[in-house]
Design a protein around this motif. Structure first.
Motif, PDB file in Angstrom:
ATOM      1  N   SER A   1      42.179  35.575  32.836  1.00 51.46           N
ATOM      2  CA  SER A   1      42.135  35.774  34.294  1.00 51.46           C
ATOM      3  C   SER A   1      40.728  35.560  34.841  1.00 51.46           C
ATOM      4  CB  SER A   1      42.601  37.190  34.637  1.00 51.46           C
ATOM      5  OG  SER A   1      41.754  38.139  34.027  1.00 51.46           O
ATOM      6  N   ASN A   2      39.775  35.187  33.965  1.00 46.25           N
ATOM      7  CA  ASN A   2      38.361  34.979  34.289  1.00 46.25           C
ATOM      8  C   ASN A   2      37.604  36.285  34.488  1.00 46.25           C
ATOM      9  OD1 ASN A   2      39.128  32.262  34.353  1.00 46.25           O
ATOM     10  ND2 ASN A   2      39.338  32.246  36.580  1.00 46.25           N
ATOM     11  N   ALA A   3      38.233  37.407  34.165  1.00 47.91           N
ATOM     12  CA  ALA A   3      37.573  38.714  34.235  1.00 47.91           C
ATOM     13  C   ALA A   3      37.125  39.147  32.847  1.00 47.91           C
ATOM     14  CB  ALA A   3      38.512  39.754  34.828  1.00 47.91           C
ATOM     15  N   VAL A   4      36.174  40.075  32.818  1.00 44.90           N
ATOM     16  CA  VAL A   4      35.741  40.715  31.584  1.00 44.90           C
ATOM     17  C   VAL A   4      35.936  42.212  31.760  1.00 44.90           C
ATOM     18  CG1 VAL A   4      33.853  41.097  29.968  1.00 44.90           C
ATOM     19  CG2 VAL A   4      34.036  38.901  31.161  1.00 44.90           C
TER      20      VAL A   4
ATOM     21  N   GLU B   1      35.410  46.762  34.849  1.00 41.42           N
ATOM     22  CA  GLU B   1      35.508  45.318  34.658  1.00 41.42           C
ATOM     23  C   GLU B   1      34.435  44.598  35.469  1.00 41.42           C
ATOM     24  OE1 GLU B   1      38.714  43.380  37.584  1.00 41.42           O
ATOM     25  OE2 GLU B   1      39.598  44.784  36.138  1.00 41.42           O
ATOM     26  N   CYS B   2      34.134  43.389  35.013  1.00 41.62           N
ATOM     27  CA  CYS B   2      33.166  42.512  35.672  1.00 41.62           C
ATOM     28  C   CYS B   2      33.914  41.277  36.161  1.00 41.62           C
ATOM     29  CB  CYS B   2      32.062  42.103  34.707  1.00 41.62           C
ATOM     30  SG  CYS B   2      31.144  43.489  33.975  1.00 41.62           S
ATOM     31  N   ARG B   3      33.846  41.033  37.454  1.00 41.50           N
ATOM     32  CA  ARG B   3      34.519  39.871  38.045  1.00 41.50           C
ATOM     33  C   ARG B   3      33.521  39.042  38.841  1.00 41.50           C
ATOM     34  NH1 ARG B   3      39.951  39.138  38.075  1.00 41.50           N
ATOM     35  NH2 ARG B   3      41.238  40.854  37.271  1.00 41.50           N
ATOM     36  N   GLY B   4      33.644  37.733  38.741  1.00 40.98           N
ATOM     37  CA  GLY B   4      32.753  36.841  39.450  1.00 40.98           C
ATOM     38  C   GLY B   4      32.933  35.385  39.060  1.00 40.98           C
ATOM     39  N   HIS B   5      33.375  35.151  37.818  1.00 39.92           N
ATOM     40  CA  HIS B   5      33.606  33.783  37.370  1.00 39.92           C
ATOM     41  C   HIS B   5      34.852  33.212  38.041  1.00 39.92           C
ATOM     42  CE1 HIS B   5      30.462  33.392  34.419  1.00 39.92           C
ATOM     43  NE2 HIS B   5      30.805  34.531  33.827  1.00 39.92           N
ATOM     44  N   SER B   6      34.790  31.924  38.340  1.00 36.47           N
ATOM     45  CA  SER B   6      35.908  31.252  39.003  1.00 36.47           C
ATOM     46  C   SER B   6      36.639  30.289  38.079  1.00 36.47           C
ATOM     47  CB  SER B   6      35.400  30.491  40.233  1.00 36.47           C
ATOM     48  OG  SER B   6      34.418  29.541  39.870  1.00 36.47           O
TER      49      SER B   6
END
Length: 403
Positions: A68-71, A84-89
């Motif tokens: 999902s592009n999340a970590v 969680e860390c979100r930012g990548h597309s």
């Protein structure tokens, strides 16, 4: 599961023990170490799955990259969801906690052309590097003579930044012709960088001074087929193990620039060493420095894993071979396993990991925590079943390779 904040939701004691039948385990595998499932965490309820699992050096948290592009971050000792860390597309290709002098910083690289730095205390992005238009960053590594370099595989290039200033230090464009899937500074030899590529080449660079290909490319090792994953083993980390995208396995000496072992039929060899199904792929290799031993970790499409020891011929002669599975992780996954995070050795007493052998993640969207129970008699295998409280969808996927 998206309600991961609840400790009770993830602390599911579901291990079950039963005697192995003669049809499932041969007598030759009777001494295999068995691992029971402690937790099984559903990371989501959609079609996303686990790419990679890495842990902080102090084991206070582990990071899990998802399709999902999340970590997401969890406690490796309890399975508790932390944030969680979100930012990548686009696809997150690599994650690591190995940022020098910054144990709380997680670094991630992506096909969105960025390398991002996250403070895992707040889960916020604190810095990032943009590799340039239309780039993809498949792998990265920290090192260099002054421990100030960040190297990355960006499509067919090997790019260096000074991570302290985020300024580009060098770009090597001629050593590889196709995507650079792996870059690693050699442990204990921080001025040496190894790169590996879909073009079948491994290149060793000296990163001292002003880096350029004419003066700093020390050697080229031709594997001959697309390289998926590499790592180091042996005294002084002078050996390289290499897994390819067609599931071959080889071991090289980078100091001597020679191939020592080549298992072109590695899947057949490992499949013959147990009776739990054909080995369909390799997840990783595991090296024990204490024992100076190397295992290749093979998996089945149904989610069973085996640790197979490598026996390399010595100066006294003898053929190189792959031995029978010495550890089996059975019943935790319902699909291809993508990542393994070991927390304790295959042999010896387990202390700081509280009996936890490690974590696995796969294309079924599950994180599985495995226990090593020293109380069980060593001539029996431990088999787990009834693993998750909620049954996930199961749309079939082909195996994805984001490097």
């Amino acid at each position: 599961m998206e309600g991961e904040g609840s400790h009770e939701d993830v602390e599911m004691e579901v291990e079950q023990e039963r005697e192995p039948s003669s049809s499932s385990l041969s007598s030759s595998s009777a001494a295999m170490k068995r691992f029971g499932l402690k937790n099984s965490i559903q990371t989501n309820f959609g079609d996303d799955y686990v790419f990679q699992i890495v842990a902080r050096e102090d084991w206070t948290s582990m990071a899990v990259s998802l399709s999902s592009n999340a970590v997401k971050l969890y406690s490796p000792l309890t399975g508790q969801y932390l944030g969680e860390c979100r930012g990548h597309s686009a696809t997150v290709n690599h994650i690591s906690f190995n940022v020098p002098s910054s144990p709380h910083i997680l670094c991630s690289s992506s096909s969105d052309a960025t390398i991002r730095f996250w403070d895992t205390r707040t889960f916020h992005q604190v810095s990032f590097i943009n590799a340039g238009p239309s780039e993809e960053v498949f792998s990265f590594s920290f090192g260099g003579p002054a421990d100030n370099l960040l190297a990355a595989g960006c499509k067919s290039q090997v790019v260096f930044w000074d991570w302290r200033t985020m300024k580009k230090a060098a770009c090597l464009e001629e050593s590889h012709m196709e995507d650079v899937t792996q870059v690693h500074f050699v442990p204990g030899h921080q001025n040496k960088l190894l790169s590996a590529s879909v073009d079948g080449l491994m290149c060793l660079f000296d990163t001292s001074g002003d880096i350029n290909e004419d003066d700093h490319l020390e050697s080229v090792l031709n594997v001959g087929t697309s390289i998926g994953k590499v790592g180091f083993c042996g005294d002084s980390n002078q050996k390289i193990w290499c897994l390819t995208h067609i599931e071959t396995l080889s071991v090289w000496d980078w100091k001597e620039s020679i191939m020592e072992v080549n298992f072109e039929d590695a899947r057949s060899l490992t499949s013959d060493r147990w009776t739990l199904g054909h080995v369909d792929y390799f997840v990783d290799c595991y090296y024990s420095m204490d024992e100076n031993r190397l295992w290749v970790i093979g998996g089945t499409n149904s989610g069973t894993l085996g640790y197979f020891p490598l026996y390399c011929k010595s100066s006294q002669g003898g053929a190189s071979t792959i031995g029978s599975a010495e550890a089996v992780l059975l019943g935790g996954h319902a699909g291809t396993v993508r990542s393994i995070l070991p927390m304790s050795r295959l042999s010896g007493r387990i202390t700081q990991s509280q009996g936890i052998f490690g974590w696995t993640g796969g294309e079924d969207g599950r994180l599985c925590c495995w226990l090593s129970d020293e109380a069980f008699d060593s001539n029996r295998s431990f088999i787990s079943s009834a693993l998750v409280a909620k049954v996930q969808k199961n749309s079939r996927k082909s195996r994805h390779s984001p490097y």
